[in-house]
Design an enzyme around this catalytic site. Structure first.
Site, PDB file in Angstrom:
ATOM      1  N   ASN A   8       1.135  -1.043  -0.032  1.00 49.49           N
ATOM      2  CA  ASN A   8       0.010  -0.003  -0.345  1.00 49.49           C
ATOM      3  C   ASN A   8       1.066   0.966  -0.110  1.00 49.49           C
ATOM      4  O   ASN A   8       1.670   1.734   1.020  1.00 49.49           O
ATOM      5  CB  ASN A   8      -1.033   0.159   1.261  1.00 49.49           C
ATOM      6  CG  ASN A   8      -1.782   1.454   1.200  1.00 49.49           C
ATOM      7  OD1 ASN A   8      -1.074   1.696   0.393  1.00 49.49           O
ATOM      8  ND2 ASN A   8      -2.475   1.539   2.503  1.00 49.49           N
ATOM      9  N   TRP A   9       0.863   1.561  -0.696  1.00 53.97           N
ATOM     10  CA  TRP A   9       2.183   2.691  -1.637  1.00 53.97           C
ATOM     11  C   TRP A   9       1.268   4.275  -0.883  1.00 53.97           C
ATOM     12  O   TRP A   9       2.094   5.449  -0.399  1.00 53.97           O
ATOM     13  CB  TRP A   9       2.199   3.035  -2.725  1.00 53.97           C
ATOM     14  CG  TRP A   9       3.199   2.243  -3.310  1.00 53.97           C
ATOM     15  CD1 TRP A   9       3.882   0.777  -2.817  1.00 53.97           C
ATOM     16  CD2 TRP A   9       3.645   1.952  -4.829  1.00 53.97           C
ATOM     17  NE1 TRP A   9       4.542   0.411  -3.883  1.00 53.97           N
ATOM     18  CE2 TRP A   9       4.715   0.692  -5.173  1.00 53.97           C
ATOM     19  CE3 TRP A   9       3.633   2.815  -6.099  1.00 53.97           C
ATOM     20  CZ2 TRP A   9       5.284   0.720  -6.193  1.00 53.97           C
ATOM     21  CZ3 TRP A   9       4.024   2.351  -6.463  1.00 53.97           C
ATOM     22  CH2 TRP A   9       5.115   1.033  -7.076  1.00 53.97           C
ATOM     23  N   LYS A  10      -0.048   4.496  -0.776  1.00 55.27           N
ATOM     24  CA  LYS A  10      -0.382   5.244  -0.647  1.00 55.27           C
ATOM     25  C   LYS A  10      -0.081   6.846  -1.107  1.00 55.27           C
ATOM     26  O   LYS A  10      -0.526   6.143  -2.015  1.00 55.27           O
ATOM     27  CB  LYS A  10       0.053   5.817   1.649  1.00 55.27           C
ATOM     28  CG  LYS A  10      -0.163   4.645   2.251  1.00 55.27           C
ATOM     29  CD  LYS A  10      -0.101   4.711   3.201  1.00 55.27           C
ATOM     30  CE  LYS A  10      -0.540   3.392   4.939  1.00 55.27           C
ATOM     31  NZ  LYS A  10       0.418   3.602   5.837  1.00 55.27           N
ATOM     32  N   HIS A  86      -9.983   0.749   4.391  1.00 53.80           N
ATOM     33  CA  HIS A  86      -8.283   1.723   5.125  1.00 53.80           C
ATOM     34  C   HIS A  86      -8.594   2.604   6.351  1.00 53.80           C
ATOM     35  O   HIS A  86      -9.552   3.628   5.880  1.00 53.80           O
ATOM     36  CB  HIS A  86      -7.103   2.332   4.385  1.00 53.80           C
ATOM     37  CG  HIS A  86      -6.173   2.229   4.992  1.00 53.80           C
ATOM     38  ND1 HIS A  86      -6.092   2.854   6.110  1.00 53.80           N
ATOM     39  CD2 HIS A  86      -4.680   1.486   4.780  1.00 53.80           C
ATOM     40  CE1 HIS A  86      -4.474   2.823   5.902  1.00 53.80           C
ATOM     41  NE2 HIS A  86      -4.200   1.869   5.892  1.00 53.80           N
ATOM     42  N   GLU A 155      -6.102  -5.065  10.199  1.00 56.87           N
ATOM     43  CA  GLU A 155      -5.230  -3.400  11.133  1.00 56.87           C
ATOM     44  C   GLU A 155      -5.660  -2.803  11.677  1.00 56.87           C
ATOM     45  O   GLU A 155      -6.289  -2.078  12.124  1.00 56.87           O
ATOM     46  CB  GLU A 155      -5.140  -2.991   9.242  1.00 56.87           C
ATOM     47  CG  GLU A 155      -4.049  -1.895   8.940  1.00 56.87           C
ATOM     48  CD  GLU A 155      -3.432  -1.588   8.219  1.00 56.87           C
ATOM     49  OE1 GLU A 155      -3.063  -2.361   7.186  1.00 56.87           O
ATOM     50  OE2 GLU A 155      -3.684  -0.944   8.071  1.00 56.87           O
ATOM     51  N   SER A 203       2.466  -2.008  10.498  1.00 60.34           N
ATOM     52  CA  SER A 203       3.973  -1.821  11.076  1.00 60.34           C
ATOM     53  C   SER A 203       4.356  -3.333  10.591  1.00 60.34           C
ATOM     54  O   SER A 203       5.784  -3.910  11.336  1.00 60.34           O
ATOM     55  CB  SER A 203       4.606  -1.523  12.297  1.00 60.34           C
ATOM     56  OG  SER A 203       4.165  -0.602  12.949  1.00 60.34           O
ATOM     57  N   GLY A 224       2.270  -0.734   4.162  1.00 61.44           N
ATOM     58  CA  GLY A 224       3.043   0.381   3.839  1.00 61.44           C
ATOM     59  C   GLY A 224       4.324   0.920   3.463  1.00 61.44           C
ATOM     60  O   GLY A 224       5.299   0.393   2.219  1.00 61.44           O
ATOM     61  N   GLY A 225       4.934   1.890   4.973  1.00 62.20           N
ATOM     62  CA  GLY A 225       5.572   1.759   4.688  1.00 62.20           C
ATOM     63  C   GLY A 225       7.576   1.251   4.227  1.00 62.20           C
ATOM     64  O   GLY A 225       7.900   1.500   3.537  1.00 62.20           O
TER      65      GLY A 225
HETATM   66  P1  PGA Z   1       2.529   0.367   7.762  1.00 61.83           P
HETATM   67  O1  PGA Z   1       1.373   0.612   6.921  1.00 61.83           O
HETATM   68  O2  PGA Z   1       2.942  -0.591   7.457  1.00 61.83           O
HETATM   69  O3  PGA Z   1       3.456   1.084   7.580  1.00 61.83           O
HETATM   70  O4  PGA Z   1       2.187   0.452   9.235  1.00 61.83           O
HETATM   71  C1  PGA Z   1       0.443  -0.346   6.883  1.00 61.83           C
HETATM   72  C2  PGA Z   1      -0.852   0.031   6.389  1.00 61.83           C
HETATM   73  O5  PGA Z   1      -0.969   1.405   6.467  1.00 61.83           O
HETATM   74  O6  PGA Z   1      -1.598  -0.023   5.341  1.00 61.83           O
END
Ligand code: PGA
Length: 243
Positions: A8-10, A86, A155, A203, A224-225
């Protein structure tokens, strides 16, 4: 690779050139890349075809809806999966009723919804109630057959890595959360627990992928990150491919 990694690149990266470079890195089955919608047509047109393209959001109707993107528009550019519900969208005011409409529109269009469920603040005492409430409202009117197509992602929003210092939920609590969700699904749809695909997000990174994804209760993770850090994501793909 049997387990699924969903990137998930946001609202990243800043340029199409960077997006193309990231997209080309890990071209494997069972990796689903969810870029910002504006990059989707260009990425779809590249020769990297093993991994899947996902969208970060969708609207349930076409027509007079300024700023929205319909299921048919996404499908045209090879999108096979859609993130729905999300916590960052819920925080902007997306309700369970809207999530329910997005989920149904995605299923009707033949794409797979990745439904994200979990509490905003850490509070173990109310977790089960929140999971029951979100799952019940989000899945209202969804058939048992369609329910088995969804990727259910536990999540907890408070564990998302965007806030520095945040860590993944403990493995025991991840599994307990996923089991709670399966139990709710099993009772609602009168199907065996093994009918549902369960994932974890928040995370997940190069350090904990092995530990988390080794668990047989989990079919994959939403990242994400770490999915934007090319070297780290590559390592995660290698670890996951061996599980
Ligand atoms: P994260 O984000 O891996 O940076 O915690 C996950 C997400 O928001 O889907």
């Amino acid at each position: 690779m049997n387990k699924i990694l969903i990137a998930n690149w946001k609202a990243n990266p800043a340029t199409l050139a960077e997006a193309k470079a990231l997209f080309a890195l890990e071209n494997k089955k069972n990796i689903i890349i969810c870029p910002p919608a504006i990059y989707i047509p260009t990425l779809h047109a590249t020769r990297y075809t093993l991994h899947d393209l996902g969208a970060q959001d969708v609207f349930w109707e076409a027509g007079a809806h300024t700023g929205q993107t319909s299921v048919a528009m996404l499908k045209q550019f090879g999108v096979t999966h859609v993130l729905v519900g999300h916590s960052e969208r819920r925080a902007l005011g997306e309700t369970d009723e809207m999530i329910n409409k997005k989920l149904k529109a995605t299923l009707t269009a033949g794409m797979i919804p990745i439904l994200l469920i979990g509490e905003q603040e850490k509070n173990d005492a109310v977790r089960q109630d929140i999971l029951i409430d979100q799952l019940t409202r989000d899945l209202e009117g969804v058939s048992a057959e369609d329910a088995t197509k969804i990727h259910y992602t536990f999540e907890p929003a408070w564990a998302i890595s965007t806030t520095s210092g945040n860590k993944a939920e403990s493995l025991d609590n991840i599994i307990a959360g996923v089991e709670m969700m399966k139990d709710i699904l099993q009772k609602s749809f009168k199907l065996q627990a093994s009918s549902f695909k369960m994932l974890y997000g928040a995370s997940v990174n190069g350090e904990n992928t092995q530990e988390i994804l080794s668990r047989p209760e989990l079919s994959g993770a939403v990242v994400g990150g770490a999915s934007l850090r090319a070297e780290e994501f590559k390592k995660m793909v290698e670890i996951t491919a061996k599980l």
